[in-house]
Design a protein around this motif. Structure first.
Motif, PDB file in Angstrom:
ATOM      1  N   TRP A 299     -82.856  66.203 -56.672  1.00  0.00           N
ATOM      2  CA  TRP A 299     -82.429  67.326 -57.169  1.00  0.00           C
ATOM      3  C   TRP A 299     -82.365  68.611 -55.992  1.00  0.00           C
ATOM      4  CZ3 TRP A 299     -78.570  66.435 -59.810  1.00  0.00           C
ATOM      5  CH2 TRP A 299     -78.644  66.128 -61.430  1.00  0.00           C
ATOM      6  N   PHE A 300     -82.701  68.408 -54.667  1.00  0.00           N
ATOM      7  CA  PHE A 300     -83.486  69.344 -53.628  1.00  0.00           C
ATOM      8  C   PHE A 300     -83.835  70.794 -54.452  1.00  0.00           C
ATOM      9  CE2 PHE A 300     -79.521  67.638 -51.461  1.00  0.00           C
ATOM     10  CZ  PHE A 300     -80.447  67.179 -50.563  1.00  0.00           C
ATOM     11  N   MET A 302     -83.692  72.141 -57.243  1.00  0.00           N
ATOM     12  CA  MET A 302     -83.379  72.541 -58.620  1.00  0.00           C
ATOM     13  C   MET A 302     -83.320  72.419 -60.228  1.00  0.00           C
ATOM     14  SD  MET A 302     -79.216  72.426 -56.948  1.00  0.00           S
ATOM     15  CE  MET A 302     -78.949  73.323 -55.515  1.00  0.00           C
ATOM     16  N   TRP A 326     -77.161  71.678 -42.496  1.00  0.00           N
ATOM     17  CA  TRP A 326     -77.391  70.469 -43.472  1.00  0.00           C
ATOM     18  C   TRP A 326     -79.686  70.548 -42.683  1.00  0.00           C
ATOM     19  CZ3 TRP A 326     -76.487  69.270 -48.817  1.00  0.00           C
ATOM     20  CH2 TRP A 326     -75.235  70.189 -49.267  1.00  0.00           C
ATOM     21  N   SER A 336     -81.547  69.477 -46.228  1.00  0.00           N
ATOM     22  CA  SER A 336     -81.859  70.328 -46.670  1.00  0.00           C
ATOM     23  C   SER A 336     -80.145  71.455 -47.148  1.00  0.00           C
ATOM     24  CB  SER A 336     -82.379  71.196 -46.367  1.00  0.00           C
ATOM     25  OG  SER A 336     -81.950  72.142 -45.104  1.00  0.00           O
ATOM     26  N   ILE A 337     -80.120  72.018 -48.317  1.00  0.00           N
ATOM     27  CA  ILE A 337     -78.770  72.359 -48.776  1.00  0.00           C
ATOM     28  C   ILE A 337     -78.600  74.075 -48.467  1.00  0.00           C
ATOM     29  CG2 ILE A 337     -76.978  73.370 -50.883  1.00  0.00           C
ATOM     30  CD1 ILE A 337     -78.513  71.230 -52.580  1.00  0.00           C
ATOM     31  N   LYS A 339     -78.333  77.737 -47.702  1.00  0.00           N
ATOM     32  CA  LYS A 339     -78.180  79.103 -48.944  1.00  0.00           C
ATOM     33  C   LYS A 339     -77.124  79.493 -48.938  1.00  0.00           C
ATOM     34  CE  LYS A 339     -83.176  79.922 -47.550  1.00  0.00           C
ATOM     35  NZ  LYS A 339     -83.925  79.528 -48.744  1.00  0.00           N
ATOM     36  N   ARG A 340     -76.277  78.987 -48.542  1.00  0.00           N
ATOM     37  CA  ARG A 340     -74.987  79.952 -48.836  1.00  0.00           C
ATOM     38  C   ARG A 340     -74.738  79.477 -49.577  1.00  0.00           C
ATOM     39  NH1 ARG A 340     -71.896  79.416 -42.900  1.00  0.00           N
ATOM     40  NH2 ARG A 340     -74.560  79.629 -42.180  1.00  0.00           N
ATOM     41  N   GLN A 342     -76.245  77.197 -52.030  1.00  0.00           N
ATOM     42  CA  GLN A 342     -77.132  76.646 -53.070  1.00  0.00           C
ATOM     43  C   GLN A 342     -76.562  76.497 -54.362  1.00  0.00           C
ATOM     44  OE1 GLN A 342     -80.943  77.587 -52.038  1.00  0.00           O
ATOM     45  NE2 GLN A 342     -81.570  76.320 -50.504  1.00  0.00           N
ATOM     46  N   GLN A 343     -76.012  78.184 -54.878  1.00  0.00           N
ATOM     47  CA  GLN A 343     -75.787  78.746 -56.448  1.00  0.00           C
ATOM     48  C   GLN A 343     -74.546  78.057 -56.420  1.00  0.00           C
ATOM     49  OE1 GLN A 343     -77.445  80.722 -57.850  1.00  0.00           O
ATOM     50  NE2 GLN A 343     -76.608  80.419 -59.553  1.00  0.00           N
ATOM     51  N   LEU A 345     -73.430  75.150 -55.933  1.00  0.00           N
ATOM     52  CA  LEU A 345     -74.139  74.137 -55.907  1.00  0.00           C
ATOM     53  C   LEU A 345     -74.687  73.767 -57.849  1.00  0.00           C
ATOM     54  CD1 LEU A 345     -75.101  72.321 -52.874  1.00  0.00           C
ATOM     55  CD2 LEU A 345     -72.518  72.175 -54.327  1.00  0.00           C
ATOM     56  N   LYS A 346     -75.794  74.429 -57.984  1.00  0.00           N
ATOM     57  CA  LYS A 346     -76.881  74.519 -58.609  1.00  0.00           C
ATOM     58  C   LYS A 346     -76.037  74.802 -59.988  1.00  0.00           C
ATOM     59  CE  LYS A 346     -80.689  76.664 -60.273  1.00  0.00           C
ATOM     60  NZ  LYS A 346     -81.601  77.503 -60.623  1.00  0.00           N
TER      61      LYS A 346
END
Length: 501
Positions: A299-300, A302, A326, A336-337, A339-340, A342-343, A345-346
């Motif tokens: 889940w990286f 999260m 990535w 790694s996801i 940052k731009r 991440q939200q 995807l979350k």
């Protein structure tokens, strides 16, 4: 003014260090297969020795376009292509290191033989030789040397393609205490599972299909999402735009899945997802780069892996033009996801987790949870927001049993139930549930047992009321265990009315 100073890396030291990059056997083979797919192959054969008397070598043979002598020399070069260099959209490589670093992480001698336009060329990296010469010197094999190589007949019969040959398994020799043949034999089983997952899209594709064989065994594709299963929950596919390092807009495609409950899976379904025992470990993101699975089961950060979310999967497709964003490593085993995104995807993750949790939580009842239903067990929440379970003393079945008992008998029953509730084997139940080893023991007489319970309760209620049997039975059908057996209603009504007449 500063001066230029040429400092060449020491071949023996650098090659030795790169042999310790952390490739598993499966990831090393997969890295070589990437090159085969890029070379437009349709079939890849991974060949192992069949008996302990055979030469202990592993061959990876494809029927791709092959390489000329000049192209092969460049392919054997460390860093044959810069990671920033623009590649074809379907190129599965990145650093120009995979073939060499993956292969030499498993063996001391890597030989690549390629058949191109009627000509055969072969070059070899021999770590033993590098240690002696302490320089970047590869060996060009003569024709008679090529003809003595293991599995070479497979390539010459084919008339095209490339054979990657691994020999001198020093690391495997140490870990297996010299039992290299036995260790390679064990690798075949693990390799079958890994390749069936990593390349499942190529194996199951109708377009540009690839066949993989381990000796004579055909690798079958897995399906981590069970897309064709009628009880798999899917959410709408969405695309996220993101700029690459050159400022060009690229798209990442995301689609969430929640697998069916374990009892809804056939044996075939269980094989397709890689075994029910791996459900918990394989939850999370599935990152694909040009249809090749590179990262899964995370889940990286999260969310931690949990039992209630084990059926949730998020499929993410990225183009190779976003490798650097990535942070995909040489082994294609970590990322790694950005940052731009991440939200965004979350939010997708949380939706999938909610569905998975709901499926697991509600599965305990055979009918949809309903406030009107009368359950045997009740779930309570304490002041610390933790949960505990008790027998429902208000259930119709409990009250019926209570009415048949003396005060002394009822005291003993209460004492027993209190101890049952306080001594539930929760830890063992959790372990068994995680392994999908819990089942409800339903006897052949279960339906008759439920009918007997319903008959006794209905007759008792009828004794103290003027209600009709139909009204009584309708009420009882809202209680466990009767509510779990819808077929009981008509049978029970007929039995009661017949006895009354």
């Amino acid at each position: 003014m500063s001066k230029d100073k040429k400092i060449n890396p020491r071949a023996d030291m650098l090659m030795g260090s790169m042999r310790s990059m952390g490739y598993s056997f499966e990831s090393a083979v997969a890295d070589v297969i990437d090159n085969s797919i890029t070379a437009k192959c349709t079939t890849v054969k991974i060949m192992f020795p069949s008996t302990p008397l055979d030469e202990l070598a592993v061959g990876i043979l494809d029927d791709g376009i092959g390489m000329s002598r000049e192209v092969l020399i460049n392919a054997m070069r460390y860093g044959s292509i810069a990671s920033e260099y623009k590649r074809e959209d379907d190129d599965l490589g990145r650093f120009g290191l995979g073939l060499k670093s993956a292969s030499l992480s498993q063996c001391k001698v890597l030989t690549v033989i390629s058949y191109y336009e009627g000509n055969v060329a072969a070059y070899s990296w021999d770590y033993n030789y590098i240690l002696q010469r302490k320089d970047w010197i590869a060996k060009e094999l003569l024709k008679e040397e090529i003809l003595r190589l293991p599995y070479i007949e497979e390539l010459t019969t084919q008339g095209k393609g490339t054979l990657v040959l691994w020999q001198d398994f020093d690391i495997l020799h140490k870990s297996s205490e010299g039992l290299i043949f036995d260790a390679l034999n064990d690798m075949k089983v693990r390799l079958d599972d890994a390749l069936g997952l990593i390349f499942h899209r190529f194996l199951s594709s109708n377009k540009n299909k690839v066949y993989l064989y381990i000796n004579n065994h055909k690798v079958r594709p897995q399906d981590p999402f069970l897309e064709s299963h009628p009880k798999t929950t899917t959410k709408k596919e969405r695309s996220i735009a993101i700029q690459d390092t050159t400022g060009i807009e690229r798209h990442i495609v995301i689609k969430p899945f929640v697998l069916p409950y374990a009892t809804d899976l056939t044996d075939k379904d269980r094989k397709l997802i890689g075994g029910i025992e791996n459900l918990r470990l394989r939850q999370g993101f599935y990152i694909y780069r040009n249809n090749r699975l590179i990262i899964w089961g995370t889940w990286f950060g999260m969310k931690p892996r949990a039992e209630l979310t084990k059926n949730a999967r998020i499929r993410v497709d990225i183009p190779n033009s976003l490798d650097d964003i990535w942070s995909i490593d040489v082994k294609k085993q970590s990322a790694s996801i950005p940052k731009r995104i991440q939200q965004q995807l979350k939010n997708t993750v949380m939706q999938a987790l909610e569905i998975s949790t709901a499926k697991q939580t509600h599965r305990g009842r055979k009918e949809k949870i309903d406030d009107e239903l009368d359950y045997i067990w009740e779930r309570y929440q304490d002041r610390n927001n933790a949960f505990y379970y008790q027998i429902n003393r208000d259930s119709k079945l409990f009250q019926f049993v209570r009415e048949q008992m003396t005060e002394g008998d009822f005291y003993l029953l209460q004492m027993l139930l209190n101890e049952v509730e306080k001594n539930l084997p929760i830890q063992q139940m959790y372990i068994d549930k995680s392994n999908e080893k819990i089942t409800i023991q339903e006897s052949d007489q279960r339906l008759e047992e439920v009918l007997e319970i319903g008959t006794s309760m209905a007759k008792s209620i009828k004794t103290f009321t003027n209600r009709s049997y139909q009204d009584i039975v309708d009420d009882l059908m809202k209680s466990e265990p009767l509510c779990n057996f819808s077929q009981v209603r008509e049978i029970l009504l007929n039995r009661l009315n017949n006895e009354a007449n």
